[in-house]
Design a protein around this motif. Structure first.
Motif, PDB file in Angstrom:
ATOM      1  N   GLY A 138       0.828  -1.207   0.000  1.00 30.82           N
ATOM      2  CA  GLY A 138       0.000   0.000   0.000  1.00 30.82           C
ATOM      3  C   GLY A 138       0.854   1.247   0.000  1.00 30.82           C
ATOM      4  O   GLY A 138       1.670   1.450  -0.888  1.00 30.82           O
ATOM      5  N   ASP A 139       0.702   2.064   1.013  1.00 26.67           N
ATOM      6  CA  ASP A 139       1.451   3.318   1.127  1.00 26.67           C
ATOM      7  C   ASP A 139       2.790   3.173   1.839  1.00 26.67           C
ATOM      8  O   ASP A 139       3.462   4.167   2.072  1.00 26.67           O
ATOM      9  CB  ASP A 139       0.616   4.333   1.919  1.00 26.67           C
ATOM     10  CG  ASP A 139      -0.447   4.988   1.077  1.00 26.67           C
ATOM     11  OD1 ASP A 139      -0.365   4.915  -0.155  1.00 26.67           O
ATOM     12  OD2 ASP A 139      -1.360   5.584   1.667  1.00 26.67           O
ATOM     13  N   THR A 140       3.180   1.977   2.232  1.00 23.99           N
ATOM     14  CA  THR A 140       4.383   1.796   3.049  1.00 23.99           C
ATOM     15  C   THR A 140       5.474   1.073   2.282  1.00 23.99           C
ATOM     16  O   THR A 140       5.255   0.004   1.713  1.00 23.99           O
ATOM     17  CB  THR A 140       4.044   1.005   4.324  1.00 23.99           C
ATOM     18  OG1 THR A 140       3.018   1.702   5.030  1.00 23.99           O
ATOM     19  CG2 THR A 140       5.259   0.879   5.226  1.00 23.99           C
ATOM     20  N   ALA A 141       6.668   1.662   2.287  1.00 18.69           N
ATOM     21  CA  ALA A 141       7.849   1.031   1.705  1.00 18.69           C
ATOM     22  C   ALA A 141       8.805   0.703   2.841  1.00 18.69           C
ATOM     23  O   ALA A 141       9.063   1.543   3.708  1.00 18.69           O
ATOM     24  CB  ALA A 141       8.525   1.964   0.712  1.00 18.69           C
ATOM     25  N   THR A 142       9.333  -0.521   2.843  1.00 21.05           N
ATOM     26  CA  THR A 142      10.370  -0.899   3.795  1.00 21.05           C
ATOM     27  C   THR A 142      11.697  -0.810   3.062  1.00 21.05           C
ATOM     28  O   THR A 142      11.893  -1.455   2.029  1.00 21.05           O
ATOM     29  CB  THR A 142      10.148  -2.318   4.341  1.00 21.05           C
ATOM     30  OG1 THR A 142       8.872  -2.357   4.988  1.00 21.05           O
ATOM     31  CG2 THR A 142      11.230  -2.694   5.339  1.00 21.05           C
ATOM     32  N   VAL A 143      12.592   0.022   3.582  1.00 20.45           N
ATOM     33  CA  VAL A 143      13.868   0.322   2.962  1.00 20.45           C
ATOM     34  C   VAL A 143      14.976  -0.231   3.851  1.00 20.45           C
ATOM     35  O   VAL A 143      14.939  -0.029   5.070  1.00 20.45           O
ATOM     36  CB  VAL A 143      14.016   1.856   2.808  1.00 20.45           C
ATOM     37  CG1 VAL A 143      15.374   2.222   2.277  1.00 20.45           C
ATOM     38  CG2 VAL A 143      12.903   2.408   1.935  1.00 20.45           C
ATOM     39  N   THR A 144      15.947  -0.931   3.254  1.00 22.15           N
ATOM     40  CA  THR A 144      17.062  -1.459   4.034  1.00 22.15           C
ATOM     41  C   THR A 144      18.379  -1.178   3.323  1.00 22.15           C
ATOM     42  O   THR A 144      18.403  -0.971   2.107  1.00 22.15           O
ATOM     43  CB  THR A 144      16.940  -2.981   4.248  1.00 22.15           C
ATOM     44  OG1 THR A 144      16.946  -3.631   2.982  1.00 22.15           O
ATOM     45  CG2 THR A 144      15.669  -3.335   5.003  1.00 22.15           C
ATOM     46  N   GLY A 145      19.450  -1.187   4.092  1.00 23.19           N
ATOM     47  CA  GLY A 145      20.776  -0.990   3.523  1.00 23.19           C
ATOM     48  C   GLY A 145      21.820  -0.994   4.616  1.00 23.19           C
ATOM     49  O   GLY A 145      21.535  -1.296   5.773  1.00 23.19           O
ATOM     50  N   VAL A 146      23.032  -0.646   4.235  1.00 21.65           N
ATOM     51  CA  VAL A 146      24.154  -0.629   5.163  1.00 21.65           C
ATOM     52  C   VAL A 146      24.806   0.750   5.119  1.00 21.65           C
ATOM     53  O   VAL A 146      25.037   1.302   4.036  1.00 21.65           O
ATOM     54  CB  VAL A 146      25.183  -1.724   4.804  1.00 21.65           C
ATOM     55  CG1 VAL A 146      26.418  -1.628   5.688  1.00 21.65           C
ATOM     56  CG2 VAL A 146      24.547  -3.102   4.902  1.00 21.65           C
TER      57      VAL A 146
END
Length: 184
Positions: free
Chosen positions: A127-135
């Motif tokens: 929906g309106d939510t993005a889960t962002v990951t990284g280092v």
């Protein structure tokens, strides 16, 4: 008796200059400091989001927000700015996903600003939510994992796309965002 002036290097600066994590095997990250912050600001979409899905550049321009610091550095607040390429967005089909980019976190601790930069990607969307990951690749928390959940008012309910769904020529170029950021 003459007065004595003492110059003390802030603990914050020493912590920022210290190695990010001990060199070693899988247990090296177990001792990682953690911090969590609220994030908010404006998301900008280029080109504007329309009913038909297409690739976009997405920028998050954050405001300074409160943090809970378990790292011992003394961080009070942070601002998240990020830029992503190749993010698929659509108003009508809610066709969202993908994207890689860079996140910059500007930390404030006792009036001192420090900056962390991370290479990030959109891990998943709902929906309106993005889960962002990284280092984090430079600055405080170097080598640590960054995770952010970013919510926009783009789709759903009375989201910004509501007008696009009524008018084919309309597009959405921006929307407020809120969310949470954690490093640990």
């Amino acid at each position: 008796m003459p007065s004595r002036t003492t110059f003390t290097l802030p603990v914050l600066v020493l912590a920022a200059l210290a190695p990010a994590a001990p060199v070693g095997g899988p247990g090296a990250y177990a001792a990682a400091p953690s911090i969590s912050c609220h994030v908010a600001g404006e998301a900008v979409f280029s080109p504007g989001v329309q009913a038909v899905g297409q690739e976009h550049r997405v920028g998050y321009l954050g405001d300074e927000r409160d943090c809970v610091d378990h790292s011992g550095i003394g961080i009070d607040s942070a601002r998240l700015d990020a830029a992503f390429e190749d993010v698929r967005l659509s108003c009508r089909a809610r066709d969202v996903g993908g994207g890689r980019g860079t996140a910059t976190v500007t930390w404030k601790a006792g009036g001192v600003e420090l900056t962390s930069v991370a290479d990030v990607e959109v891990e998943r969307t709902s929906g309106d939510t993005a889960t962002v990951t990284g280092v984090v690749r430079e600055g405080p928390f170097g080598g640590r994992r960054l995770t952010a959940r970013l919510r926009t008012g783009l789709v759903g309910g009375n989201g910004r796309c509501a007008a696009v769904n009524r008018e084919e020529a309309a597009e959405v170029r921006g929307s407020a965002f809120t969310g949470d950021l954690a490093i640990g």
